[in-house]
Scaffold this active site. Structure first.
Site, short mmCIF file in Angstrom:
data_model
loop_
_atom_site.label_atom_id
_atom_site.label_comp_id
_atom_site.label_asym_id
_atom_site.label_seq_id
_atom_site.Cartn_x
_atom_site.Cartn_y
_atom_site.Cartn_z
N LYS A 162 8.48 23.52 -16.66
CA LYS A 162 7.63 25.07 -17.11
C LYS A 162 8.17 25.49 -18.57
O LYS A 162 9.68 25.46 -18.74
CB LYS A 162 8.32 26.34 -16.01
CG LYS A 162 7.88 27.44 -16.64
CD LYS A 162 8.96 28.40 -16.24
CE LYS A 162 10.35 28.05 -17.23
NZ LYS A 162 11.47 28.93 -16.90
N PRO B 7 16.39 17.77 -16.77
CA PRO B 7 17.78 18.35 -16.93
C PRO B 7 18.10 19.55 -16.08
O PRO B 7 17.00 20.21 -15.87
CB PRO B 7 17.98 18.71 -18.32
CG PRO B 7 16.72 18.30 -19.17
CD PRO B 7 15.77 17.71 -18.27
N VAL B 8 18.90 19.80 -15.34
CA VAL B 8 19.34 20.77 -14.40
C VAL B 8 19.88 22.26 -15.21
O VAL B 8 20.54 22.08 -16.17
CB VAL B 8 20.25 20.47 -13.47
CG1 VAL B 8 20.65 21.69 -12.47
CG2 VAL B 8 19.87 19.27 -12.56
N ALA B 9 19.39 23.25 -14.72
CA ALA B 9 19.90 24.46 -15.53
C ALA B 9 19.73 24.50 -16.87
O ALA B 9 20.56 24.77 -17.70
CB ALA B 9 21.32 24.59 -15.13
N GLY C 40 12.86 25.59 -15.70
CA GLY C 40 12.64 25.73 -14.16
C GLY C 40 12.44 24.39 -13.47
O GLY C 40 11.79 24.37 -12.31
N GLY C 41 13.23 23.48 -13.75
CA GLY C 41 13.12 22.22 -12.89
C GLY C 41 13.40 22.48 -11.35
O GLY C 41 12.69 22.00 -10.72
N ALA D 217 10.30 24.39 -10.08
CA ALA D 217 9.18 23.18 -10.10
C ALA D 217 9.25 22.52 -8.63
O ALA D 217 8.08 22.17 -8.20
CB ALA D 217 8.98 22.54 -11.24
N ASP E 214 10.95 32.09 -10.74
CA ASP E 214 10.05 30.97 -11.49
C ASP E 214 9.32 30.15 -10.48
O ASP E 214 8.23 29.37 -10.90
CB ASP E 214 10.94 30.11 -12.25
CG ASP E 214 11.04 30.61 -13.70
OD1 ASP E 214 10.22 31.36 -14.19
OD2 ASP E 214 11.85 29.94 -14.47
C1 LIG Z 1 14.19 33.22 -17.26
C2 LIG Z 1 12.99 32.40 -16.53
O1 LIG Z 1 13.15 31.32 -16.26
C3 LIG Z 1 11.80 32.89 -17.19
O2 LIG Z 1 10.70 32.20 -16.73
C4 LIG Z 1 13.39 33.39 -14.97
O3 LIG Z 1 12.91 34.62 -15.12
C5 LIG Z 1 14.29 32.75 -14.11
O4 LIG Z 1 13.93 32.28 -13.06
P1 LIG Z 1 14.59 31.66 -11.96
O5 LIG Z 1 15.67 30.68 -12.52
O6 LIG Z 1 13.77 31.42 -10.97
O7 LIG Z 1 15.46 32.80 -11.29
P2 LIG Z 1 16.26 33.26 -10.09
O8 LIG Z 1 16.99 32.16 -9.48
O9 LIG Z 1 15.35 34.11 -9.42
O10 LIG Z 1 17.26 34.64 -10.58
C6 LIG Z 1 18.50 34.08 -11.12
C7 LIG Z 1 19.04 35.32 -11.51
O11 LIG Z 1 18.54 35.58 -12.91
C8 LIG Z 1 18.47 37.15 -13.17
N1 LIG Z 1 16.89 37.29 -13.34
C9 LIG Z 1 16.04 36.33 -12.87
C10 LIG Z 1 14.76 36.60 -13.26
C11 LIG Z 1 14.55 37.87 -13.82
N2 LIG Z 1 13.15 38.15 -13.91
N3 LIG Z 1 15.24 38.87 -14.03
C12 LIG Z 1 16.67 38.50 -13.79
O12 LIG Z 1 17.39 39.20 -14.16
C13 LIG Z 1 19.16 37.57 -11.87
O13 LIG Z 1 20.47 37.78 -12.30
C14 LIG Z 1 18.99 36.35 -10.76
O14 LIG Z 1 19.99 36.45 -10.23
N1 LIG Z 2 16.11 20.84 -6.89
C1 LIG Z 2 16.88 21.04 -7.91
N2 LIG Z 2 16.87 20.94 -9.09
C2 LIG Z 2 17.40 21.63 -10.00
N3 LIG Z 2 18.48 22.57 -9.74
C3 LIG Z 2 18.57 22.88 -8.54
C4 LIG Z 2 17.79 22.12 -7.57
N4 LIG Z 2 17.92 22.87 -6.27
C5 LIG Z 2 18.86 23.76 -6.70
N5 LIG Z 2 19.52 23.85 -7.97
C6 LIG Z 2 20.10 24.80 -8.48
O1 LIG Z 2 19.54 25.57 -9.24
C7 LIG Z 2 20.01 26.13 -10.58
C8 LIG Z 2 19.06 26.33 -11.48
O2 LIG Z 2 18.62 24.97 -11.67
P1 LIG Z 2 17.28 24.97 -12.79
O3 LIG Z 2 17.09 23.55 -13.18
O4 LIG Z 2 15.89 25.12 -11.86
O5 LIG Z 2 17.50 25.96 -13.78
P2 LIG Z 2 16.54 26.44 -15.12
O6 LIG Z 2 15.76 25.33 -15.68
O7 LIG Z 2 17.39 27.05 -16.05
O8 LIG Z 2 15.37 27.38 -14.26
P3 LIG Z 2 14.88 28.69 -15.08
O9 LIG Z 2 13.98 28.16 -16.13
O10 LIG Z 2 14.00 28.77 -13.75
O11 LIG Z 2 16.12 29.61 -15.21
C9 LIG Z 2 20.97 24.94 -10.84
O12 LIG Z 2 22.21 25.22 -11.42
C10 LIG Z 2 21.11 24.05 -9.51
O13 LIG Z 2 22.20 23.98 -9.02
#
Ligand SMILES: C[C@](O)(CO)[C@H](O)COP(=O)(O)OP(=O)(O)OC[C@H]1O[C@@H](n2ccc(N)nc2=O)[C@H](O)[C@@H]1O
Ligand SMILES: Nc1ncnc2c1ncn2[C@@H]1O[C@H](COP(=O)(O)OP(=O)(O)OP(=O)(O)O)[C@@H](O)[C@H]1O
Length: 298
Positions: A11, A97-99, A103-104, A107, A137
């Site tokens: 995403k 890549p993670v985190a 949005g891996g 997704a 997400d």
């Molecule tokens: C930054 C984005 O990636 C944009 O698409 C998303 O809003 C993040 O989505 P996400 O990783 O699925 O987030 P969540 O796992 O639901 O939330 C992680 C943490 O991010 C913060 N969080 C997330 C989404 C949001 N709209 N407001 C927030 O403040 C909150 O501290 C929450 O505890």
């Molecule tokens: N299948 C998975 N793939 C990746 N991370 C995972 C998974 N399951 C749990 N997690 C946890 O979710 C956290 C966020 O991982 P993700 O890769 O979705 O982050 P992100 O790309 O920053 O997401 P976003 O864009 O939604 O903020 C990681 O720290 C990881 O430990």
């Protein structure tokens, strides 16, 4: 027909405006989310007593296949909703890549819901209801189509389909925690008043899209750079490629993207950066946007 394997696409937040804050601390957003060809893959194997997960792929190491994994959380949520006691062996090929702001994990969760909805005949509205509690997400990842996200990510409006451009993704290998970046956003001054973008019914070209994006921003980019200054170097590297129309960070980082007139131009930029990326251990991907078939079609 049941799809027993499906792809969980990256995403990309083309813009991300933070517009407010809910009493529970979650931030209200206005974001244009699109999907790139880059993806993880999830497969459903044989039936067994309890869901199990095995993880492969370049980024599989370091990701636990335990109850915290969003694949298992999604599978169990749908199993409970369907009232079934059946479970399956699941495999995640983790190529994103993670985190990393693309949005891996979200997704993957949405992809698991889609595949298992075929097994248990769940409807798209069942999936949307289950998606929301799994993460902000996850709802947008259920359809994997260009979408305007509002609220905390649960108010979704279809956005114009992407023009036939190219996208380059670069991640510098630094994991970024989404809550930390939202906290820094608040500490660095918080909400900036912005004009709400008006999206057209369709894009006539990549330039048309980029003209609008130039009037927008990713409000989380500055706080993410404060955590991981390498993001600035990635943005400079992308922007310095010939034919790059726009470079920006996605989500809460650290992955950055560049938009190009065609997928071929994005490939050429990726190739030009190969030496730098190899030397610095950066992950790169280039290609077209993902244009998805609706949920439920094989
Ligand atoms: C930054 C984005 O990636 C944009 O698409 C998303 O809003 C993040 O989505 P996400 O990783 O699925 O987030 P969540 O796992 O639901 O939330 C992680 C943490 O991010 C913060 N969080 C997330 C989404 C949001 N709209 N407001 C927030 O403040 C909150 O501290 C929450 O505890
Ligand atoms: N299948 C998975 N793939 C990746 N991370 C995972 C998974 N399951 C749990 N997690 C946890 O979710 C956290 C966020 O991982 P993700 O890769 O979705 O982050 P992100 O790309 O920053 O997401 P976003 O864009 O939604 O903020 C990681 O720290 C990881 O430990």
């Amino acid at each position: 027909m049941t799809r027993l394997q499906d792809t969980a696409h990256a995403k990309i937040n083309l813009y991300l405006h933070v517009t407010g804050r809910r009493p529970d601390g979650y931030h209200l957003l206005d974001s244009l989310a699109v999907f790139a060809g880059a993806a993880d893959t999830i497969s459903v194997g044989e039936k067994c007593d309890r869901f199990s997960l095995s993880i492969q792929g370049r980024f599989g190491k370091g990701l636990e296949a335990d109850d915290s994994n969003l694949v298992l959380k999604a599978a169990r949520a749908l199993q409970a909703k369907s009232g079934s006691h059946d479970a399956y062996r699941l495999t995640l090929k983790k190529d994103l890549p993670v985190a990393s702001g693309i949005g891996g994990g979200s997704a993957d969760a949405a992809c698991t819901l889609r595949i298992l909805s075929g097994v248990w005949n769940a409807t798209e509205s069942d999936l949307c209801a289950l998606a929301e509690p799994l993460g902000a997400d996850v709802p947008v990842c259920v359809r994997q189509q260009a979408t305007r996200m509002e609220g905390i990510g649960e108010i979704l409006t279809p956005a114009p389909e992407m023009p036939n451009g190219g996208i380059l993704l670069i991640n510098p290998g630094v994991g970024v925690s989404t809550p930390d970046i939202f906290r820094s956003f608040a500490a660095m001054g918080g909400i900036v008043q912005r004009t709400k973008p008006v999206l057209p019914s369709q894009w006539s070209s990549m330039r048309d899209l980029v003209d609008l994006l130039r009037q927008t921003a990713n409000d989380l980019q500055a706080p993410a750079i404060a955590h991981a200054p390498i993001i600035s170097d990635v943005l400079t590297a992308i922007q310095s490629q010939s034919d790059c129309l726009l470079s920006r960070m996605s989500g809460s980082g650290a992955t950055c993207f560049g938009l190009f007139p065609t997928p071929q131009k994005a490939h050429e930029a990726e190739e030009a950066l190969t030496q730098t990326a190899t030397r610095l251990g950066w992950w790169t991907w280039s290609g077209p946007f993902h244009q998805n078939s609706p949920v439920g079609t094989p």
